[in-house]
Design an enzyme around this catalytic site. Structure first.
Site, PDB file in Angstrom:
ATOM      1  N   ASP A 101     -30.770 -99.357 -20.527  1.00  0.00           N
ATOM      2  CA  ASP A 101     -31.865 -98.417 -20.811  1.00  0.00           C
ATOM      3  C   ASP A 101     -33.117 -98.742 -19.993  1.00  0.00           C
ATOM      4  OD1 ASP A 101     -32.952 -96.241 -22.291  1.00  0.00           O
ATOM      5  OD2 ASP A 101     -34.041 -97.658 -23.569  1.00  0.00           O
ATOM      6  N   LYS A 146     -45.621 -93.200 -12.445  1.00  0.00           N
ATOM      7  CA  LYS A 146     -46.827 -93.751 -13.070  1.00  0.00           C
ATOM      8  C   LYS A 146     -47.830 -94.128 -11.985  1.00  0.00           C
ATOM      9  CE  LYS A 146     -44.508 -95.576 -17.175  1.00  0.00           C
ATOM     10  NZ  LYS A 146     -45.074 -95.126 -18.426  1.00  0.00           N
ATOM     11  N   LYS A 148     -37.637-103.897 -27.534  1.00  0.00           N
ATOM     12  CA  LYS A 148     -38.174-102.992 -28.550  1.00  0.00           C
ATOM     13  C   LYS A 148     -38.745-103.851 -29.680  1.00  0.00           C
ATOM     14  CE  LYS A 148     -36.095 -98.971 -27.151  1.00  0.00           C
ATOM     15  NZ  LYS A 148     -37.018 -98.046 -26.502  1.00  0.00           N
ATOM     16  N   HIS A 153     -36.053 -99.051 -14.786  1.00  0.00           N
ATOM     17  CA  HIS A 153     -37.494 -99.298 -14.721  1.00  0.00           C
ATOM     18  C   HIS A 153     -37.845-100.712 -14.227  1.00  0.00           C
ATOM     19  CE1 HIS A 153     -37.352 -95.618 -16.843  1.00  0.00           C
ATOM     20  NE2 HIS A 153     -37.316 -96.091 -18.072  1.00  0.00           N
ATOM     21  N   ARG A 198     -29.354 -72.953 -25.510  1.00  0.00           N
ATOM     22  CA  ARG A 198     -28.318 -72.175 -26.202  1.00  0.00           C
ATOM     23  C   ARG A 198     -28.855 -71.332 -27.350  1.00  0.00           C
ATOM     24  NH1 ARG A 198     -22.983 -75.543 -27.157  1.00  0.00           N
ATOM     25  NH2 ARG A 198     -24.491 -76.764 -28.292  1.00  0.00           N
ATOM     26  N   LYS A 206     -32.097 -90.391 -15.822  1.00  0.00           N
ATOM     27  CA  LYS A 206     -31.148 -91.334 -16.396  1.00  0.00           C
ATOM     28  C   LYS A 206     -30.773 -90.928 -17.822  1.00  0.00           C
ATOM     29  CE  LYS A 206     -34.112 -94.750 -18.507  1.00  0.00           C
ATOM     30  NZ  LYS A 206     -33.567 -94.658 -19.842  1.00  0.00           N
TER      31      LYS A 206
HETATM   32  C1  BG6 Z   1     -37.169 -94.687 -21.420  1.00  0.00           C
HETATM   33  C2  BG6 Z   1     -36.247 -95.430 -22.355  1.00  0.00           C
HETATM   34  O1  BG6 Z   1     -36.569 -94.558 -20.166  1.00  0.00           O
HETATM   35  O2  BG6 Z   1     -38.378 -95.407 -21.281  1.00  0.00           O
HETATM   36  C3  BG6 Z   1     -36.916 -95.623 -23.698  1.00  0.00           C
HETATM   37  O3  BG6 Z   1     -35.046 -94.678 -22.519  1.00  0.00           O
HETATM   38  C4  BG6 Z   1     -38.260 -96.285 -23.540  1.00  0.00           C
HETATM   39  O4  BG6 Z   1     -36.086 -96.399 -24.564  1.00  0.00           O
HETATM   40  C5  BG6 Z   1     -39.105 -95.561 -22.492  1.00  0.00           C
HETATM   41  O5  BG6 Z   1     -38.919 -96.249 -24.791  1.00  0.00           O
HETATM   42  C6  BG6 Z   1     -40.374 -96.322 -22.173  1.00  0.00           C
HETATM   43  O6  BG6 Z   1     -41.188 -95.545 -21.341  1.00  0.00           O
HETATM   44  P1  BG6 Z   1     -42.770 -95.721 -21.334  1.00  0.00           P
HETATM   45  O7  BG6 Z   1     -43.234 -94.767 -20.281  1.00  0.00           O
HETATM   46  O8  BG6 Z   1     -43.244 -95.381 -22.714  1.00  0.00           O
HETATM   47  O9  BG6 Z   1     -43.037 -97.144 -20.995  1.00  0.00           O
END
Ligand code: BG6
Length: 504
Positions: A251, A198, A356, A256, A65, A164
């Site tokens: 998340d 990855k 985290k 993942h 934008r 996502k």
């Molecule tokens: C993201 C999450 O999908 O993956 C984050 O939203 C997270 O919260 C991240 O930190 C981790 O990814 P990676 O590749 O650093 O392990």
């Protein structure tokens, strides 16, 4: 509609050439000034350009934008790139050539008239691969898809890529998927889980299905338990508002962690066709044992970090962040004991955990094999876990296999040693970032490493009852100190089966 054979659609069928240049393409990057674009997507395209994979007449148009001339945008891009690309990987000549491919358009995606600019931009190349990359808030996904559709931008060679959060639960994920399906066929939709890009995650399939060694043992007769850990040192940084609405379960686990579990547990596909692979993945998701509410509370642990310290200093707790409500019950840690209802995996617990502000940044998969049925030898540790496969995905890709050998000496005393392989030593080259591979796959039309609609929805079907049980529970998440390995209850979850989390 069959996802791989829609008439006239060029996406969905993999192009066998994986290393050479892709065909010239137009890449329309919505959210082009955003964090993901600057940190990952544009650097990924730069790296692929340096490797000679992007034909020079390809065009990348960043769309946002803000008002910028192309020149201003390129300047912003360069200063961002210098902080996200290491000095040794930043080659000015290559970068300048790459910048020649990059353009900018100021578009308000809610204004249909603004799409005209994109039409003018791509009109001369109607038959090219055209990628619409939605690096925007999910609330804009539908509007952008509708916008490009109404502007007549969607061609048979178009693909849409999005990331996502694909919903907050099954219902909202279905809404997003229904909206996408109005404008794109399933084989044109590339749902990204960056973990699938990855190197090491893709390597799991190579390890399992490229060797005869593991597969005969890869089942409940020989495996006692599996642990998958995605641990992060980072807190919620500037994303507090988003994170507090999301939590670790949505998340990290829904996507993942479950993707890692699925790749570990799936049956060998009959071919490497994207749908052969994805058909096997969905079977695992659908075989995850659904737990009752009581079982959920018994087999899961959620936590929230409190203030703590790392070697380089103290860090505040989750609730100390300005954008987090003082009474938030959002989990920053989740541990789950999962089971898969299948002949192969019956009775094998899969322990998943993510958090985290944990002690270290590590993504690791541990396969613990069963004890030998009868041993006549003495060991230093009573054969606790004779064979263990430790697959480290990050930070340093490696595989360690623990075996017993006879310790040097005059008696027959066994001791565990590790067969250790560090992939950095083996391949000795820059490890690609996940997006490099994923972006090239999108352009080539290879859907193998992207989530199909049914996969996303099956994952939510398993996650939703956990979310609901947690939301309805009066118990707050268990506290844990930043810099630790998470709440004590997570150790309890695994120790009641005589096991411990692998933390070495
Ligand atoms: C993201 C999450 O999908 O993956 C984050 O939203 C997270 O919260 C991240 O930190 C981790 O990814 P990676 O590749 O650093 O392990």
């Amino acid at each position: 509609m069959n996802p791989t054979t829609d008439a006239g659609n060029t996406a969905g069928t993999p192009d066998a050439r994986k290393t050479g240049p892709v065909s010239p393409f137009d890449f329309i990057l919505f959210g082009g000034t955003g964090d993901l674009s600057m940190r990952k997507l544009l650097p990924a395209l730069y790296f692929r350009h340096c490797e000679g994979q992007l034909p020079q007449d390809s065009r990348i148009v960043a769309v946002a934008r803000a008002e910028h001339s192309a020149e201003e945008f390129r300047e912003i891009m360069e200063s961002e790139a210098r902080s996200h690309i290491s000095e040794s990987d930043f080659h000015q000549v290559c970068w300048d050539q790459f910048l020649d491919m990059v353009h900018y358009r100021q578009v308000d995606v809610t204004e249909q008239a603004d799409y005209r600019q994109l039409v003018d931009f791509v009109i001369d190349e109607p038959s090219r691969v055209r990628v619409f990359y939605l690096s925007t808030a999910p609330s804009l996904f539908n509007r952008i898809c509708q916008g490009v559709h109404e502007a007549g931008l969607v061609t048979p060679g178009s693909r849409v890529a999005l990331e996502k959060p694909l919903g907050r639960d099954l219902e909202t994920a279905q809404e997003i998927n229904d909206q996408l399906a109005k404008y794109f066929s399933e084989s044109q939709i590339f749902r990204i889980d960056h973990y699938l890009g990855k190197e090491t995650v893709q390597n799991l399939l190579a390890l399992r299905f490229g060797n005869v060694l593991f597969e005969p043992l890869w089942r409940s007769e020989h495996i006692s338990d599996v642990q998958i850990t995605i641990a992060e040192k980072l807190g919620v940084e500037g994303r507090g508002k988003f994170y507090d609405q999301t939590g670790a379960l949505r998340d990290m686990v829904q996507n993942h962690l479950l993707q890692l579990l699925v790749i570990l547990a799936m049956e060998p596909p009959a071919t490497n066709h994207p749908d052969a692979v994805r058909d096997e993945k969905i079977k695992v998701l659908r075989s995850l044992r659904q737990m009752t509410k009581t079982e959920i509370l018994d087999n899961t642990v959620r936590g929230q970090y409190k203030a703590g310290a790392y070697a380089d200093g103290a860090v505040p707790g989750y609730l100390d962040n300005d954008d987090i409500p003082d009474d938030s019950h959002t989990e920053t840690y989740a541990a789950i004991r999962a089971e898969i209802n299948s002949w192969r995996w019956s009775g094998v617990p899969f322990f998943l955990r993510t958090g985290k502000r944990l002690e270290d940044k590590i993504t690791e998969i541990i396969i613990n094999f069963k004890k030998v049925p009868h041993s006549v030898y003495e060991t230093a540790d009573g054969f606790s876990t004779p064979n263990q496969l430790v697959i480290r995905l990050q930070p340093q890709e490696s595989i360690k296999f623990r075996v017993y050998v006879k310790a040097w000496g005059d008696d027959m005393h066994l001791q565990p040693v590790h067969l250790d392989m560090d992939f950095n030593d083996v391949f000795k080259k820059r490890q690609m970032i996940a997006y490099e591979r994923l972006l090239m796959d999108i352009i080539r039309g290879d859907l193998t490493w992207f989530m199909r609609r049914d996969e996303v929805e099956a994952a939510w079907e398993w996650i939703d009852p956990i979310r609901n049980a947690w939301d309805q529970s009066s118990q707050p998440p268990k506290g844990y100190t930043a810099g630790s390995w998470g709440p004590a209850a997570a150790s309890g979850l695994i120790s009641r089966e005589g096991l411990t989390w692998y933390e070495e």
